[in-house]
Design a protein around this motif. Structure first.
Motif, PDB file in Angstrom:
ATOM      1  N   THR A 358      33.217  76.673  13.420  1.00 33.05           N
ATOM      2  CA  THR A 358      32.656  77.649  14.351  1.00 33.05           C
ATOM      3  C   THR A 358      33.495  77.631  15.612  1.00 33.05           C
ATOM      4  O   THR A 358      33.725  76.558  16.195  1.00 33.05           O
ATOM      5  CB  THR A 358      31.192  77.320  14.691  1.00 33.05           C
ATOM      6  OG1 THR A 358      30.430  77.268  13.482  1.00 33.05           O
ATOM      7  CG2 THR A 358      30.602  78.368  15.618  1.00 33.05           C
ATOM      8  N   ASP A 359      33.957  78.809  16.047  1.00 32.74           N
ATOM      9  CA  ASP A 359      34.813  78.916  17.222  1.00 32.74           C
ATOM     10  C   ASP A 359      33.983  79.258  18.450  1.00 32.74           C
ATOM     11  O   ASP A 359      33.056  80.085  18.397  1.00 32.74           O
ATOM     12  CB  ASP A 359      35.891  79.981  17.025  1.00 32.74           C
ATOM     13  CG  ASP A 359      36.995  79.497  16.102  1.00 32.74           C
ATOM     14  OD1 ASP A 359      37.110  78.271  15.933  1.00 32.74           O
ATOM     15  OD2 ASP A 359      37.732  80.330  15.552  1.00 32.74           O
ATOM     16  N   GLU A 360      34.309  78.609  19.561  1.00 30.43           N
ATOM     17  CA  GLU A 360      33.721  78.897  20.862  1.00 30.43           C
ATOM     18  C   GLU A 360      34.846  79.056  21.871  1.00 30.43           C
ATOM     19  O   GLU A 360      35.833  78.323  21.829  1.00 30.43           O
ATOM     20  CB  GLU A 360      32.772  77.789  21.313  1.00 30.43           C
ATOM     21  CG  GLU A 360      31.496  77.695  20.499  1.00 30.43           C
ATOM     22  CD  GLU A 360      30.541  76.651  21.064  1.00 30.43           C
ATOM     23  OE1 GLU A 360      30.926  76.000  22.063  1.00 30.43           O
ATOM     24  OE2 GLU A 360      29.438  76.483  20.507  1.00 30.43           O
ATOM     25  N   ASP A 391      34.653  69.141  17.868  1.00 24.71           N
ATOM     26  CA  ASP A 391      33.420  68.363  17.740  1.00 24.71           C
ATOM     27  C   ASP A 391      32.930  68.453  16.303  1.00 24.71           C
ATOM     28  O   ASP A 391      32.499  69.524  15.847  1.00 24.71           O
ATOM     29  CB  ASP A 391      32.346  68.883  18.705  1.00 24.71           C
ATOM     30  CG  ASP A 391      32.780  68.750  20.163  1.00 24.71           C
ATOM     31  OD1 ASP A 391      33.339  67.699  20.496  1.00 24.71           O
ATOM     32  OD2 ASP A 391      32.561  69.696  20.945  1.00 24.71           O
ATOM     33  N   TYR A 392      33.003  67.317  15.575  1.00 30.21           N
ATOM     34  CA  TYR A 392      32.587  67.251  14.176  1.00 30.21           C
ATOM     35  C   TYR A 392      31.161  66.707  14.097  1.00 30.21           C
ATOM     36  O   TYR A 392      30.771  65.819  14.860  1.00 30.21           O
ATOM     37  CB  TYR A 392      33.507  66.331  13.380  1.00 30.21           C
ATOM     38  CG  TYR A 392      34.853  66.939  13.024  1.00 30.21           C
ATOM     39  CD1 TYR A 392      35.078  67.495  11.776  1.00 30.21           C
ATOM     40  CD2 TYR A 392      35.902  66.941  13.942  1.00 30.21           C
ATOM     41  CE1 TYR A 392      36.308  68.040  11.439  1.00 30.21           C
ATOM     42  CE2 TYR A 392      37.134  67.488  13.623  1.00 30.21           C
ATOM     43  CZ  TYR A 392      37.326  68.034  12.369  1.00 30.21           C
ATOM     44  OH  TYR A 392      38.547  68.567  12.047  1.00 30.21           O
ATOM     45  N   GLN A 393      30.401  67.237  13.145  1.00 36.79           N
ATOM     46  CA  GLN A 393      29.083  66.723  12.794  1.00 36.79           C
ATOM     47  C   GLN A 393      29.052  66.474  11.288  1.00 36.79           C
ATOM     48  O   GLN A 393      29.256  67.398  10.499  1.00 36.79           O
ATOM     49  CB  GLN A 393      27.965  67.695  13.194  1.00 36.79           C
ATOM     50  CG  GLN A 393      27.645  67.705  14.673  1.00 36.79           C
ATOM     51  CD  GLN A 393      26.429  68.552  14.997  1.00 36.79           C
ATOM     52  OE1 GLN A 393      26.070  69.458  14.246  1.00 36.79           O
ATOM     53  NE2 GLN A 393      25.779  68.258  16.109  1.00 36.79           N
ATOM     54  N   THR A 405      30.133  70.131   9.775  1.00 42.16           N
ATOM     55  CA  THR A 405      30.310  71.279  10.669  1.00 42.16           C
ATOM     56  C   THR A 405      31.281  70.893  11.778  1.00 42.16           C
ATOM     57  O   THR A 405      31.295  69.757  12.250  1.00 42.16           O
ATOM     58  CB  THR A 405      28.971  71.719  11.280  1.00 42.16           C
ATOM     59  OG1 THR A 405      28.421  70.648  12.045  1.00 42.16           O
ATOM     60  CG2 THR A 405      27.991  72.125  10.192  1.00 42.16           C
ATOM     61  N   THR A 407      32.863  72.392  15.504  1.00 44.30           N
ATOM     62  CA  THR A 407      32.867  73.355  16.611  1.00 44.30           C
ATOM     63  C   THR A 407      34.201  73.232  17.329  1.00 44.30           C
ATOM     64  O   THR A 407      34.502  72.198  17.938  1.00 44.30           O
ATOM     65  CB  THR A 407      31.711  73.091  17.578  1.00 44.30           C
ATOM     66  OG1 THR A 407      30.473  73.159  16.871  1.00 44.30           O
ATOM     67  CG2 THR A 407      31.705  74.116  18.689  1.00 44.30           C
ATOM     68  N   ARG A 408      35.007  74.306  17.228  1.00 43.75           N
ATOM     69  CA  ARG A 408      36.329  74.323  17.857  1.00 43.75           C
ATOM     70  C   ARG A 408      36.251  75.142  19.143  1.00 43.75           C
ATOM     71  O   ARG A 408      35.894  76.325  19.100  1.00 43.75           O
ATOM     72  CB  ARG A 408      37.364  74.908  16.906  1.00 43.75           C
ATOM     73  CG  ARG A 408      38.798  74.852  17.424  1.00 43.75           C
ATOM     74  CD  ARG A 408      39.753  75.463  16.433  1.00 43.75           C
ATOM     75  NE  ARG A 408      39.607  76.906  16.366  1.00 43.75           N
ATOM     76  CZ  ARG A 408      40.612  77.782  16.534  1.00 43.75           C
ATOM     77  NH1 ARG A 408      41.826  77.349  16.781  1.00 43.75           N
ATOM     78  NH2 ARG A 408      40.392  79.075  16.425  1.00 43.75           N
ATOM     79  N   THR A 409      36.557  74.514  20.262  1.00 45.22           N
ATOM     80  CA  THR A 409      36.537  75.178  21.560  1.00 45.22           C
ATOM     81  C   THR A 409      37.963  75.497  21.964  1.00 45.22           C
ATOM     82  O   THR A 409      38.812  74.598  22.033  1.00 45.22           O
ATOM     83  CB  THR A 409      35.873  74.291  22.620  1.00 45.22           C
ATOM     84  OG1 THR A 409      34.562  73.918  22.168  1.00 45.22           O
ATOM     85  CG2 THR A 409      35.750  75.020  23.939  1.00 45.22           C
TER      86      THR A 409
END
Length: 713
Positions: A358-360, A391-393, A405, A407-409
């Motif tokens: 998921t990109d932010e 950020d990996y989950q 999951t 999250t790539r910022t």
């Protein structure tokens, strides 16, 4: 450079890096190490440098009879019993491997196979591997092969794999002090490598506790203790069946679902065997991708950021890496694509999971940029889509991964000259809806483990759960100032006092409210929890596993008015008082439980008086105000016995502490002394057994003889 002596593992890593840098700058190739001893059929080394156009050859050499030295390397290859292979593991690094192409079993009496070993010392030779460019040798590797034949027993089974027991039922290390392979460790009495002669030297000085291999013996009422020779007739009906998985150290060796016992009769129940070993993840094992490569995330090693560091199962981390930028990045990890991050990962059950990306977009990337050479202007270069955070989950269940999951910022970084970019990388393992956290005991607290705090968190379905957090004290480091100091968790059973220093000037005395708020916020940051766990393995969904923390606040009405040179009511000391109680024992080890925790504040007055009046004269000069924190543990005395009667006070016949014969424990499973199961269940089972004995007596031979005698009258 190649003669540097590398002894310790850390020096070996440093030597490899130095050789790699030297070989890269000199555009030559070197072997690391340059000399090896091969005790087995496979040996490998690294070839560093520009390996393009480099050929390898192997030959058998022997020392000179006159000088005793090996001759110069040669590019002429010979036919040997070794197979030479090479594998590219980096841009300028190759792994060179030699494998023995023959059998190592010892020849039998009438065996004619020429491939077997005629002597126990099967292979004894010296090999030389040469790296050549054309016919010119560039580097050489000497290998001393000394390999013994394999001694296989005659009744060896077809499968010689080592079976590792399931850590749910028993620790992986049955002898934790056995640290040296095939050697006797001193004072380790459970080491199988120690002979009887070795054990006699330190039999009376064995390492104590379970980590020395000395586990407390099971009690006499265990069903597994009595042997066939000394078992009384009543023992099968009155013994206690306790599975081996009931271990107070289970939560410290294995993190996973709790194995709950199923109610049912325990008489003659067969012992449960550990399930068959499968290829699953265990704590600390590296996570693998579908092509058997390590899943890597940038992490810190020895204080330095490493871009390709493997991710360990159930190991959370969060790091920040600082990178100076002179040009826009074009390679990972600062420049990544979503399709490159969506890689398949082995789930530990024979399948795989795909990383969901998921990109932010960062709203304010300037928070990650520092030390710029001047302000960004319209003419400055703008680097687009720079990766600022990954950020990996990892969602897991038992020994497998269920979902991943990411999250790539990303953000735009203005490049005006050179900037320093700070990027964040993290990995969090979540079991269901909860982050994996280490326990502090099973079930009672173990001394030296952190005290577990928590705060209420409302989930999406309007249900509340308690998230874990730590209860901390000050940890003095570097200059000892409060703004740079670190925090350390409160350890169960260990009293401690620590503090830090806060610079204060006469100008601060004119703003007492601001000074009080500053000190109060520093002290409040130590204890953000509102609950404390009763035991060492609390359930976040069970409210009864948690206790409210009592905060003793200051009485503002009792404060003294401030003046121009003094401030009152400063919360300079925070004290944590913990009351614990021993609630029982598991395998002879006491289980401690927290019953109450109180956080109190002590106030001090800060006056600009004393022998040194320079801070009072100069408003810019500062002095250091000590801010302290402490913790005290108090054991609550246990008195579970009922009050003594006048007969017990005057006569000691029934006092178990002063007599060898204890009459109240005659019917042990039916009394309050037995704590293996609830008293109501043990009493019900005892009454059932009494009923069976009475029925057997009435229907058996004695009652039949009484009836016959009665009828003959």
């Amino acid at each position: 450079m190649a003669d540097v002596l590398c002894v310790s593992p850390s020096l070996q890593v440093l030597c490899v890096l130095m050789l790699f840098t030297w070989a890269h700058t000199q555009n030559v190739v070197v072997f690391q190490p340059s000399y090896l001893t091969a005790p087995g059929p496979v040996v490998s080394a690294l070839l560093l440098g520009n390996t393009s156009g480099v050929s390898l050859s192997v030959r058998t050499v022997s020392p000179s009879n006159t000088t005793g030295s090996i001759g110069p390397p040669s590019c002429a290859a010979e036919v040997t019993q070794w197979v030479l292979t090479r594998e590219q593991v980096g841009k300028t690094v190759e792994r060179v491997q030699l494998s023995l192409e023959r059998s190592l079993h010892l020849c039998g009496e009438n065996e004619t196979d020429p491939d077997c070993c005629s002597n126990p010392l099967c292979v004894l030779e010296t090999l030389q591997v040469s790296a050549c460019v054309g016919d010119t040798p560039q580097a050489s590797l000497l290998i001393q092969a000394k390999i013994h034949a394999l001694l296989v027993p005659a009744n060896a089974g077809p499968d010689n794999k080592t079976t590792i027991p399931n850590p749910v039922y028993q620790p992986l290390g049955p002898c934790p002090c056995d640290l040296t392979f095939r050697a006797c460790d001193v004072r380790c009495c459970c080491d199988k490598d120690c002979s009887n002669e070795d054990l006699t030297l330190f039999a009376s000085h064995c390492l104590p506790g379970p980590f020395g291999g000395q586990v407390s013996p099971p009690p006499d009422y265990q069903c597994s203790v009595q042997s066939a020779e000394n078992t009384p007739d009543w023992f099968p009906f009155l013994c206690v069946h306790s599975p081996p998985k009931n271990n107070p150290f289970l939560g410290l060796f294995y993190r996973g679902n709790v194995v709950k016992s199923k109610p049912g009769p325990t008489f003659q129940r067969p012992m449960l065997s550990a399930p068959a070993l499968v290829n699953v993840y265990v704590e600390g094992s590296p996570i693998l991708t579908l092509n058997d490569q390590y899943l890597t995330i940038p992490q810190k090693v020895f204080g330095q950021c490493v871009n390709n560091a493997p991710v360990a199962f159930l190991k959370n981390f969060q790091v920040e890496c600082v990178t100076p930028l002179h040009t826009c990045p074009t390679e990972p990890p600062l420049q990544t694509l979503p399709e490159d991050l969506r890689i398949p990962v082995k789930n530990g059950e024979g399948g795989d999971v795909i990383v969901e990306v998921t990109d932010e977009v960062a709203i304010d990337p300037s928070q990650s940029i520092s030390n710029t050479n001047g302000a960004a202007s319209s003419e400055s270069l703008m680097c687009e889509n720079v990766t600022l955070a990954l950020d990996y989950q990892f969602f897991w269940k038992e020994n497998s991964i269920t979902n991943i999951t990411l999250t790539r910022t990303v953000g735009a970084v203005p490049l005006n000259g050179s900037v320093v970019l700070t990027t964040r990388y993290s990995a969090v393992f979540i079991n269901g809806d909860f982050m994996s956290e280490p326990n502090s005991g099973n079930p009672g607290y173990q001394v030296g483990r952190p005290v577990i705090g928590g705060f209420m968190d409302i989930l999406d379905n309007n249900t509340g759960s308690i998230q874990r957090t730590s209860i901390n004290l000050w940890k003095s480091v570097s200059d000892g100032l409060c703004f740079t100091n670190e925090k350390k968790p409160v350890l169960f059973g260990e009293n401690s006092t620590s503090g830090c220093l806060l610079p204060v000037s006469r100008q601060n005395l004119t703003q007492c409210d601001l000074l009080r708020e500053t000190v109060a916020s520093l002290q409040a940051a130590l204890t953000t929890a509102t609950y404390v766990a009763r035991s060492g393995n609390p359930d976040p969904l069970t409210v009864t596993d948690w206790i409210d923390i009592s905060f003793v606040m200051l009485n503002s009405s009792a404060t003294v008015e401030d003046s121009t040179n003094s401030c009152y009511g400063i919360q300079s000391h925070q004290h944590i008082h913990v009351w614990s109680l021993i609630t029982g024992t598991v395998e002879g080890r006491p289980q401690r439980e927290i019953r109450a925790l109180q956080v109190s504040m002590s106030t001090w007055s800060l006056d600009c008086v004393g022998g040194d009046d320079s801070p009072c004269v100069d408003p810019q000069e500062t002095w250091l105000l000590p801010i302290t924190s402490s913790v005290t543990f108090t054991d609550i005395p246990v008195n579970t016995e009922p009050p003594k009667t006048s007969f017990q006070i005057n006569f000691t016949e029934y006092d178990c502490n002063r007599n060898d014969v204890c009459w109240p424990e005659l019917a042990f499973p039916f009394t309050r002394y037995y704590t293996g199961e609830p008293y109501s269940q043990s009493l019900a089972k005892g009454l059932i057994l009494v009923f069976f004995f009475v029925a057997a007596s009435i229907l058996g031979t004695p009652w039949r003889q009484v009836r016959q005698a009665w009828n003959t009258l």
